[in-house]
Design a protein around this motif. Structure first.
Motif: not given
Length: 219
Positions: A89, A115, A150-151
Motif C-alpha cells: 500500500e 494499490q 493510490d497515486s
C-alpha cells in the motif's frame, strides 16, 4: 542475478527470493516459481527493499510489504508473473519507459492488486519527440482488483503535451494499462472566489460545488 529458484519450501518468508532491510536485488534472466512459503511463496519484498528487473524474468507469486518496497522495470525488460502480484500500500511499481514500440514490461497471468504508487520515468528522454495519440504499454493482467492505484506519478512532457493513464481490454481476456500522450490545454480558472482563511490550509480538494458537472478546486 541470473538464476533459477524452483520447487523450494520455506517455513516463514519467501520460498524463492526474500529481500528486506533496504536491500536492492537485480534479476536478469531468472526463473523463480513453484516455491512455497507461509508468506510470499516465490518473491517477497519487505522494509524498503527494491527488486530491479532487467531482461526477461519469470516468477510465480510476488508479494510486496511495508513502506518503500518497489519493483523497478528497466527499459526493454519483461517480467512474467504466473500467479498474483500484490504491491504494498505504501510501495510502488516503477517503469522506466523508452521506445513507443517497446514490449510491455509486466504481464501478470493472474491477479494484480492495484494499490500503492504507479510511477513512470523516461530517463532516455524519448518522450520529448512524442505526439498526441502515442501510447506506451506498461502492464497486462488477467484480473485487476481495485479501481485504481493510490497515486500515479508521470514524467514531465514538452510544452503543450501531457500524459494520462488508460485501461484497455485485450484479445484473450487480459486488460492493459498504458500511458497515452494527450494535448495539455492547461487549467482555466474562471471567476475564482477569493476569501480570507480562518486558519492554516491543510489540504486541496476537488469537487463539484455548483452542480454543473465541472469540478472546482478548494483549500
Amino acid at each position: 542475478m541470473n538464476s533459477s529458484f524452483e520447487e523450494n519450501s520455506a517455513t516463514q518468508n519467501g520460498g524463492g527470493v526474500w529481500c528486506s532491510n533496504q536491500s536492492v536485488v537485480t534479476l536478469s534472466g531468472s526463473t523463480i516459481q513453484g516455491n512455497d512459503a507461509a508468506l510470499g511463496g516465490d518473491i517477497l519484498l519487505r522494509k524498503n527493499s527494491q527488486l530491479v528487473l532487467e531482461g526477461t524474468n519469470n516468477a510465480g507469486e510476488v508479494t510486496l510489504l511495508h513502506l518503500g518496497t518497489s519493483l523497478v522495470f528497466s527499459p526493454n525488460s519483461l517480467f512474467l508473473v504466473n500467479d498474483s502480484l500484490s504491491p504494498a500500500e505504501q510501495g510502488s511499481l516503477g517503469f522506466d519507459v523508452d521506445a513507443f514500440d517497446s514490449p510491455v514490461p509486466l504481464v501478470v497471468n493472474g491477479t494484480l492488486i492495484r494499490q500503492g504508487s504507479l510511477s513512470v520515468t523516461n530517463d532516455s528522454g524519448s518522450l520529448s519527440s512524442a505526439i498526441v495519440g502515442d501510447i506506451v504499454s506498461l502492464l497486462e493482467a488477467t484480473t485487476l482488483s481495485q479501481s485504481t492505484f493510490d497515486s500515479i506519478v508521470l514524467p514531465q512532457m514538452p510544452e503543450g503535451l501531457g500524459l494520462q493513464t488508460i485501461q484497455q481490454p485485450l484479445k484473450g481476456g487480459n486488460t492493459s494499462i498504458a500511458i497515452e500522450v494527450v494535448e495539455d490545454v492547461g487549467a482555466d480558472f474562471d471567476e475564482p472566489i477569493v476569501a480570507p482563511l480562518d486558519g492554516t490550509p491543510v489540504d486541496i480538494i476537488s469537487f463539484d460545488i455548483e452542480g454543473d458537472g465541472k469540478d472546482e478546486i478548494a483549500i
